[in-house]
Design an enzyme around this catalytic site. Structure first.
Site: not given
Length: 259
Positions: A50, A61
């Site tokens: 990824e 995030d």
């Protein structure tokens, strides 16, 4: 249509293995170190890699990946440079790539152009946390034309009706967010997770991968018992600045615990 990611999970299932999916922020802390880290992950036996596309407003995030994204953006990151880096990696990293991005960069770059660049640079799938199925038509259609899988996310709080919708629209793997919150290392495995997995399994047999908060071999082992693949993000991004050997050593420990 046969997607490379589905082929990968079919192979792993026949082998009785779970997918190791390491996450790297594209071009962080430099193109050279990023590429060395991806090669190290491939050499260790990562099944899918990824790659996070740096963005200025990364709502899913936590601090570690936010920092890496900001650093990359202030040190010359562009989408074109990312694709050039992936092109260089293709002969050295024989592992399917999945790009994790937000919808804004895709729209700004142009959906068709972005998907073509993905196809031309061996990207097999996309993870777009702020894309919902109700608004995913154009992205899904354009991705399908380029044989790129869309991997939607499910949270622990997602109700069963919505799990059905997300599962139906996912063409690669389902990304189960293990916690309510952003990415980042946690101390343990949430006690509610087995029941969440059971709820998902009731409505779909598509590959299920768990991410967010997995930072130790023991946590990876516990997660692997529940799913088809384990995603390692923030804990690995911390290792990248220490060099490819540290990345290799850390991922070896993880892989040994999810076999």
């Amino acid at each position: 249509m046969s997607y490379e990611l589905i082929t990968t999970f079919d192979r792993l299932q026949k082998q009785g293995r779970k997918a190791l999916i390491p996450y790297f922020t594209a071009l962080y802390p430099s193109a050279r170190v990023f590429e060395q880290s991806v090669i190290a992950a491939s050499d260790v036996g990562a099944d899918i890699i990824e790659i996070g596309l740096p963005f200025s407003d990364p709502l899913a995030d936590g601090p570690v990946i936010q920092h890496s994204s900001h650093y990359a953006l202030t040190h010359g990151f562009t989408i074109e440079r990312m694709f050039k880096s992936l092109r260089r990696l293709r002969d050295k990293a024989k592992t399917p790539f999945v790009i994790m991005t937000y919808i804004n960069p895709v729209l700004r770059y142009g959906v068709g152009r972005f998907m073509r660049e993905c196809r031309n640079n061996w990207v097999s799938g996309l993870i777009i946390p702020d894309l919902i199925p109700e608004e995913g038509g154009l992205v899904e259609e354009t991705a399908a034309l380029n044989k790129i899988a869309i991997n939607y996310l499910i949270a622990p709080t997602t109700p069963i009706g919505r799990i059905r919708l997300i599962s139906a629209r996912t063409t690669g793997f389902i990304y189960l967010v293990s916690v309510v919150g952003v990415t980042g290392a946690r101390k343990g495995v949430p006690a509610y997770l087995p029941s969440v997995v059971k709820r998902i399994r009731q409505v779909t047999d598509k590959p299920l991968c768990i991410g967010f908060g997995i930072s130790t071999p023991a946590q990876a082992r516990a997660m692997a018992r529940l799913c088809d693949g384990v995603i390692i993000g923030s804990a690995l991004v911390k290792k990248v600045k220490l060099g490819a050997n540290e990345v290799r050593k850390f991922l070896k420990q993880i892989k040994q615990n999810i076999l």
